[in-house]
Scaffold this motif. Structure first.
Motif, short mmCIF file in Angstrom:
data_model
loop_
_atom_site.label_atom_id
_atom_site.label_comp_id
_atom_site.label_asym_id
_atom_site.label_seq_id
_atom_site.Cartn_x
_atom_site.Cartn_y
_atom_site.Cartn_z
N ARG A 93 -1.42 5.35 -4.08
CA ARG A 93 -0.15 4.86 -3.53
C ARG A 93 -0.19 3.40 -3.07
O ARG A 93 0.85 2.74 -3.03
N TYR A 94 -1.37 2.92 -2.71
CA TYR A 94 -1.49 1.58 -2.14
C TYR A 94 -2.65 0.84 -2.81
O TYR A 94 -3.63 0.44 -2.16
N ALA A 95 -2.53 0.65 -4.12
CA ALA A 95 -3.62 0.08 -4.90
C ALA A 95 -4.05 -1.29 -4.38
O ALA A 95 -5.23 -1.64 -4.41
N VAL A 96 -3.09 -2.09 -3.88
CA VAL A 96 -3.42 -3.42 -3.40
C VAL A 96 -4.43 -3.37 -2.26
O VAL A 96 -5.31 -4.25 -2.15
N LEU A 97 -4.36 -2.34 -1.42
CA LEU A 97 -5.30 -2.21 -0.31
C LEU A 97 -6.69 -1.84 -0.81
O LEU A 97 -7.70 -2.41 -0.37
N LEU A 175 -2.64 -5.52 3.94
CA LEU A 175 -1.84 -4.84 4.96
C LEU A 175 -0.56 -5.61 5.26
O LEU A 175 0.48 -5.01 5.55
N MET A 176 -0.62 -6.93 5.20
CA MET A 176 0.59 -7.74 5.39
C MET A 176 1.62 -7.41 4.31
O MET A 176 2.81 -7.23 4.61
N ALA A 177 1.17 -7.35 3.07
CA ALA A 177 2.09 -7.08 1.96
C ALA A 177 2.62 -5.66 2.00
O ALA A 177 3.67 -5.37 1.40
N LEU A 178 1.93 -4.77 2.70
CA LEU A 178 2.33 -3.36 2.78
C LEU A 178 3.15 -3.06 4.04
O LEU A 178 3.46 -1.90 4.31
N ASP A 179 3.49 -4.09 4.82
CA ASP A 179 4.29 -3.88 6.05
C ASP A 179 3.61 -2.91 7.00
O ASP A 179 4.24 -2.00 7.57
N ALA A 180 2.32 -3.07 7.21
CA ALA A 180 1.56 -2.19 8.08
C ALA A 180 1.96 -2.35 9.55
O ALA A 180 2.48 -3.39 9.96
N VAL A 221 -3.77 2.56 12.07
CA VAL A 221 -2.80 1.73 11.36
C VAL A 221 -1.94 2.66 10.52
O VAL A 221 -2.45 3.62 9.93
N THR A 222 -0.63 2.41 10.47
CA THR A 222 0.23 3.21 9.61
C THR A 222 0.86 2.32 8.53
O THR A 222 1.15 1.15 8.76
N LEU A 223 1.04 2.91 7.36
CA LEU A 223 1.72 2.25 6.25
C LEU A 223 2.97 3.05 5.93
O LEU A 223 2.94 4.28 5.90
N PRO A 224 4.08 2.37 5.66
CA PRO A 224 5.31 3.09 5.29
C PRO A 224 5.16 3.71 3.90
O PRO A 224 4.25 3.34 3.14
N PRO A 225 6.05 4.62 3.54
CA PRO A 225 5.98 5.19 2.19
C PRO A 225 6.10 4.10 1.14
O PRO A 225 6.85 3.14 1.32
N PRO A 226 5.34 4.20 0.06
CA PRO A 226 5.47 3.18 -1.00
C PRO A 226 6.84 3.23 -1.64
O PRO A 226 7.46 4.30 -1.76
N VAL A 227 7.34 2.08 -2.03
CA VAL A 227 8.63 2.01 -2.72
C VAL A 227 8.47 2.63 -4.10
O VAL A 227 7.56 2.28 -4.85
N ALA A 228 9.34 3.56 -4.42
CA ALA A 228 9.25 4.26 -5.71
C ALA A 228 9.28 3.28 -6.86
O ALA A 228 10.14 2.40 -6.92
#
Length: 334
Positions: A93-97, A175-180, A221-228
């Motif tokens: 879900r969060y490949a960039v991380l 994490l910045m790009a993922l709106d953590a 740390v929490t990450l929001p749901p990935p954008v579909a």
């Protein structure tokens, strides 16, 4: 290394109570938390960090990666970087991380380093690590040796006349790009802080790098749901292929719908005094067709405020090219 007292926290409240006895809110305060120790112990050996008391939090129950009810993810503060990078939820879900974590440090360090520790990773500025040299981050008021000195690896965004030290983390750029969101417990209770607000610019107080206060403990740390339908990429440019800090890096999360960018997040590493979210680039890319010209304009907007020093002017063009290529990768047809 100076003498210090080592104790182990029995629970989160115990850790907070012990940490609250710290004399100041600045980095390098009298009480420090120890998890993986990959940065703290190095700096203690160099006498950059000189805590009188170190609290071991490595056995607190903060080492889980869990899906949240809204489709996001919760990452415990003591989750090891290696475990986080390979966790199925993160890889899928969060490949960039995952990519950012695997681009950082070495396998041995990733096996020890933690999420909370990485959030608090200190700069690699040679003057910060050398106590014989003036450094406002280490000893406020002594001066910044990097200004006019060796500054090839230093920041070009978010700098001040007091400090130009770059933030070294790869994980935090992703994490910045993922709106953590960073979750903190302290003597005043619990609070949640958007990651962009968690880090502070040096300004006139370069010794203060985050919003943490004495006794504050990062719990998760929490990450929001990935954008579909979105895709994410982390691209890191460095002097050598492994175990090296970024000269420039880019984390991009993008979603293309009907030929136009419907969602885009951009963060840069290696060039900022903190992990650098570029809302300028995001605004330039909003609702337009992804192409080379658009990416070049966005990159120019992202670096428009750059203030290079005598040896790191090359970072302006390097960061632009890094971002353009990351955007191409994130928006290329699957």
């Amino acid at each position: 290394m100076e003498l210090f007292q080592l104790s182990r926290a029995s629970d989160v409240r115990d850790a907070i109570t012990a940490g609250a006895s710290s004399r100041t809110a600045q980095q390098g305060a009298d009480v420090r938390f120890l998890a993986g120790g990959t940065t703290l112990l190095d700096l203690m050996k160099l006498n950059v960090e000189r805590p009188g008391r170190v609290i071991d939090i490595s056995r607190l129950p903060l080492d889980k990666v869990e899906a949240t009810a809204d489709g996001g993810v919760k990452i415990g503060a003591t989750v090891r970087n290696a475990d986080l990078a390979q966790h199925p939820l993160i890889r899928e879900r969060y490949a960039v991380l995952s990519q950012a974590l695997l681009a950082g440090a070495s396998a041995q360090l990733r096996n020890m380093a933690t999420t909370g520790g990485n959030l608090l990773q200190r700069t690699r500025c040679v003057y910060f690590r050398d106590t014989a040299m003036p450094c406002n981050k280490r000893d406020h008021g002594s001066g910044c040796s990097a200004i006019g000195g060796f500054n090839r690896t230093q920041a070009i965004l978010g700098v001040s006349g007091e400090c130009i030290a770059s933030n070294p983390s790869d994980m935090n750029v992703a994490l910045m790009a993922l709106d953590a969101t960073v979750h903190i417990q302290g003597t005043r209770g619990e609070r949640a802080v958007a990651i962009d607000d968690f880090f502070l610019l040096p300004g006139d107080t370069p010794e203060r790098e985050t919003v943490l206060e004495p006794g504050d403990l990062i719990t998760h740390v929490t990450l929001p749901p990935p954008v579909a339908g979105s895709r994410s990429v982390y691209l890191k440019l460095r002097d050598r292929a492994s175990y090296e800090f970024a000269l420039a890096s880019a984390a991009v999360v993008a979603n293309v719908v009907d030929g136009k960018l419907d969602h885009v997040r951009v963060a840069l590493g290696g060039v900022g005094t903190k992990p650098w979210r570029s809302r300028e680039a995001e605004a330039a890319l909003a609702s337009i067709a992804p192409d080379a010209d658009a990416f070049a304009r966005a990159a120019a907007d992202a670096l428009a405020g750059a203030k290079p020093q005598s040896q790191n002017g090359f970072k302006v063009e390097l960061a632009k090219r890094c971002l353009v290529h990351a955007l191409k990768l994130a928006t290329a047809p699957a």
